[in-house]
Scaffold this motif. Sequence first.
Motif, PDB file in Angstrom:
ATOM      1  N   GLY A 330      27.460   4.838  -1.532  1.00 29.02           N
ATOM      2  CA  GLY A 330      28.558   3.904  -1.305  1.00 29.02           C
ATOM      3  C   GLY A 330      28.301   3.101  -0.040  1.00 29.02           C
ATOM      4  O   GLY A 330      27.898   3.657   0.984  1.00 29.02           O
ATOM      5  N   GLU A 331      28.517   1.805  -0.097  1.00 28.27           N
ATOM      6  CA  GLU A 331      28.217   0.933   1.051  1.00 28.27           C
ATOM      7  C   GLU A 331      28.983   1.352   2.295  1.00 28.27           C
ATOM      8  O   GLU A 331      28.459   1.306   3.408  1.00 28.27           O
ATOM      9  CB  GLU A 331      28.527  -0.527   0.696  1.00 28.27           C
ATOM     10  CG  GLU A 331      27.523  -1.132  -0.284  1.00 28.27           C
ATOM     11  CD  GLU A 331      27.734  -2.622  -0.478  1.00 28.27           C
ATOM     12  OE1 GLU A 331      28.422  -3.241   0.377  1.00 28.27           O
ATOM     13  OE2 GLU A 331      27.220  -3.168  -1.463  1.00 28.27           O
ATOM     14  N   GLU A 332      30.228   1.771   2.122  1.00 29.90           N
ATOM     15  CA  GLU A 332      31.036   2.187   3.274  1.00 29.90           C
ATOM     16  C   GLU A 332      30.447   3.431   3.926  1.00 29.90           C
ATOM     17  O   GLU A 332      30.393   3.537   5.164  1.00 29.90           O
ATOM     18  CB  GLU A 332      32.469   2.476   2.817  1.00 29.90           C
ATOM     19  CG  GLU A 332      33.390   2.890   3.953  1.00 29.90           C
ATOM     20  CD  GLU A 332      34.778   3.280   3.468  1.00 29.90           C
ATOM     21  OE1 GLU A 332      35.427   4.094   4.152  1.00 29.90           O
ATOM     22  OE2 GLU A 332      35.198   2.783   2.401  1.00 29.90           O
ATOM     23  N   ASP A 333      29.970   4.384   3.117  1.00 31.96           N
ATOM     24  CA  ASP A 333      29.384   5.615   3.655  1.00 31.96           C
ATOM     25  C   ASP A 333      28.080   5.330   4.394  1.00 31.96           C
ATOM     26  O   ASP A 333      27.823   5.883   5.465  1.00 31.96           O
ATOM     27  CB  ASP A 333      29.117   6.612   2.527  1.00 31.96           C
ATOM     28  CG  ASP A 333      30.402   7.130   1.906  1.00 31.96           C
ATOM     29  OD1 ASP A 333      31.317   7.483   2.654  1.00 31.96           O
ATOM     30  OD2 ASP A 333      30.477   7.155   0.665  1.00 31.96           O
ATOM     31  N   VAL A 334      27.252   4.478   3.812  1.00 28.66           N
ATOM     32  CA  VAL A 334      25.983   4.127   4.454  1.00 28.66           C
ATOM     33  C   VAL A 334      26.237   3.408   5.770  1.00 28.66           C
ATOM     34  O   VAL A 334      25.627   3.724   6.806  1.00 28.66           O
ATOM     35  CB  VAL A 334      25.109   3.258   3.519  1.00 28.66           C
ATOM     36  CG1 VAL A 334      23.844   2.797   4.245  1.00 28.66           C
ATOM     37  CG2 VAL A 334      24.734   4.024   2.250  1.00 28.66           C
ATOM     38  N   GLU A 335      27.179   2.455   5.754  1.00 26.04           N
ATOM     39  CA  GLU A 335      27.486   1.675   6.956  1.00 26.04           C
ATOM     40  C   GLU A 335      28.075   2.556   8.051  1.00 26.04           C
ATOM     41  O   GLU A 335      27.726   2.430   9.232  1.00 26.04           O
ATOM     42  CB  GLU A 335      28.460   0.550   6.598  1.00 26.04           C
ATOM     43  CG  GLU A 335      28.605  -0.529   7.661  1.00 26.04           C
ATOM     44  CD  GLU A 335      27.335  -1.354   7.870  1.00 26.04           C
ATOM     45  OE1 GLU A 335      27.213  -1.987   8.935  1.00 26.04           O
ATOM     46  OE2 GLU A 335      26.471  -1.356   6.972  1.00 26.04           O
ATOM     47  N   HIS A 336      28.953   3.466   7.668  1.00 24.63           N
ATOM     48  CA  HIS A 336      29.557   4.393   8.633  1.00 24.63           C
ATOM     49  C   HIS A 336      28.483   5.236   9.316  1.00 24.63           C
ATOM     50  O   HIS A 336      28.469   5.378  10.548  1.00 24.63           O
ATOM     51  CB  HIS A 336      30.559   5.302   7.914  1.00 24.63           C
ATOM     52  CG  HIS A 336      31.003   6.477   8.726  1.00 24.63           C
ATOM     53  ND1 HIS A 336      32.011   6.402   9.663  1.00 24.63           N
ATOM     54  CD2 HIS A 336      30.563   7.776   8.749  1.00 24.63           C
ATOM     55  CE1 HIS A 336      32.185   7.583  10.230  1.00 24.63           C
ATOM     56  NE2 HIS A 336      31.328   8.436   9.689  1.00 24.63           N
ATOM     57  N   THR A 337      27.577   5.790   8.520  1.00 27.77           N
ATOM     58  CA  THR A 337      26.513   6.637   9.071  1.00 27.77           C
ATOM     59  C   THR A 337      25.586   5.826   9.960  1.00 27.77           C
ATOM     60  O   THR A 337      25.212   6.265  11.059  1.00 27.77           O
ATOM     61  CB  THR A 337      25.715   7.291   7.930  1.00 27.77           C
ATOM     62  OG1 THR A 337      26.621   7.963   7.051  1.00 27.77           O
ATOM     63  CG2 THR A 337      24.713   8.290   8.471  1.00 27.77           C
ATOM     64  N   LEU A 338      25.212   4.645   9.496  1.00 26.30           N
ATOM     65  CA  LEU A 338      24.339   3.758  10.276  1.00 26.30           C
ATOM     66  C   LEU A 338      24.965   3.442  11.631  1.00 26.30           C
ATOM     67  O   LEU A 338      24.306   3.544  12.677  1.00 26.30           O
ATOM     68  CB  LEU A 338      24.090   2.475   9.484  1.00 26.30           C
ATOM     69  CG  LEU A 338      23.322   1.349  10.189  1.00 26.30           C
ATOM     70  CD1 LEU A 338      21.909   1.785  10.533  1.00 26.30           C
ATOM     71  CD2 LEU A 338      23.291   0.095   9.323  1.00 26.30           C
ATOM     72  N   ASN A 339      26.230   3.096  11.639  1.00 32.69           N
ATOM     73  CA  ASN A 339      26.893   2.717  12.894  1.00 32.69           C
ATOM     74  C   ASN A 339      26.974   3.876  13.877  1.00 32.69           C
ATOM     75  O   ASN A 339      26.818   3.684  15.092  1.00 32.69           O
ATOM     76  CB  ASN A 339      28.304   2.186  12.600  1.00 32.69           C
ATOM     77  CG  ASN A 339      28.288   0.824  11.940  1.00 32.69           C
ATOM     78  OD1 ASN A 339      27.326   0.075  12.076  1.00 32.69           O
ATOM     79  ND2 ASN A 339      29.340   0.499  11.211  1.00 32.69           N
TER      80      ASN A 339
END
Length: 493
Positions: A330-339
């Motif tokens: 999920g894009e939100e999960d990937v973005e959260h982890t990346l940040n």
Amino acid sequence: MEFNRIPIVLKRYDFASKMNICQAHSKEIMSINGLIDSNELRGKALPWDLETFALFSCITIGENSDYKFEDRKGQKRFAEIINAIKAYIPPKLELTQGNKFLDNFLIVTGLNQFQIQEEIRYIMYRYNYIFNFSNTKVNLQQEFTDKFGCSFEEFKSFGFIIHTLLSRELNKPISQSIYDYIIEKYSRIIQHLTIERENFIGLQKKITEDITQYIYGFKYFYQYPFISYNQEIFLPLPHLIIRSVTSSLLFRLTEGNNKLRELFGKEVLESYILHLCNLSTWFDEVVDEYPYKYKKNQKRTLDIMIRKGNQCFMLDSKSMSPRISLRNLGEEDVEHTLNRIVESVVQVYRHITVRFQEEYYPFDLKVDFLRENIFGAVILFEDSYIRRENIMNKAAEQLDITIGTEDYKFLCSNIKLLSLYELEKMIFQKEDVFQLLKSNRQNENKWFDFTIMDYSKENDIEFIEEISQTVENMQEIIIQFAHELIERGLISS
């Protein structure tokens, strides 16, 4: 066979037979130290293939026939199913192109495959430290006992006994009398590791909505390796038993308890990393985090600061674990982890370029460090396998650093993202950490690798004494268990 036909085929097979064929192939890939050598895995059903097969087998309810996998026709059918699993490309990977495909592929492959290949002795050493940790702020040993009603030592002994008895080296079936003795002796432990098939399906369907997610989605076999059905208990994937009594127990212990999770990161994990660094004979000074005052402001150093000669290595730990849903891309999960990871990289960069030597100096010996000899790292308790280049580029953006400049090159060459397991391997195997850092710094093609170690030297390894002691302790568990079996007449001396 088409991937979407697997549930239809499995409905015809007896549930016990499905669990038994899983266990038989799982045992084939188990060795005392973990999994068998990667070269020997070729041509076999791989761990992640078996985990997918087991998931299909549990979720495909309402078996309407009693076909068996044990006969020749059943074995052929099993091979067809495994080949269908191997050949399947989930839509989320199939529909992506270029770098996006690589990004997604690394995440799901890393989370699915890399952790399970870690060495047991290192994992045992880590969790023995973690679950026996106690200081004035947190008593994880007591928290563990309160949660599970028994000690980690009992879980550890049970897990290693099962792993050893089913590993390839032993190469003997467990007699029913020995099996019954294990069930009786470790009934409390097994209770915590067992789930009813119906409840397993309920949990699993919350995170894997359809079969397109079965290969890379999280599977609850890691937490509950024993499946109960029709008054029988099955162990389909014994290669997961060590994970079930180590990392999965930590997840269950801290799940829903943010305060304990924070204390784990701040007190336990930082203490463990400091402990690891103090085990190395390559370092001249190792200093842990401390508060300091700068321009009337109260601040803190990075977690751990290491010096060797005129080189230093500054570490910041990150206790976060990848969200279970990250595997579904999920894009939100990937973005959260990346940040979250980028935030730590930015902090390390600011410390080693601005604060260290200007605001604070942690070492006893005064050294004027050259910029190129100052290294930093974010130590990830569990890696998310997000592409390193993506992390560094976003960190550069937040730092206002232009890609291709000298500052960007320094960011990428001198700051590393290392999994805790990578740090453990370097320390346990007596690696010269600074030599590895320098070699990586000098080779631009390796700046974004997941490892800085040289795995071509795997056959020439010398271990520190603590790991030798861990191996001896594991052997003692088996020796003691053998004595018990002899005393009860279950085996001959």
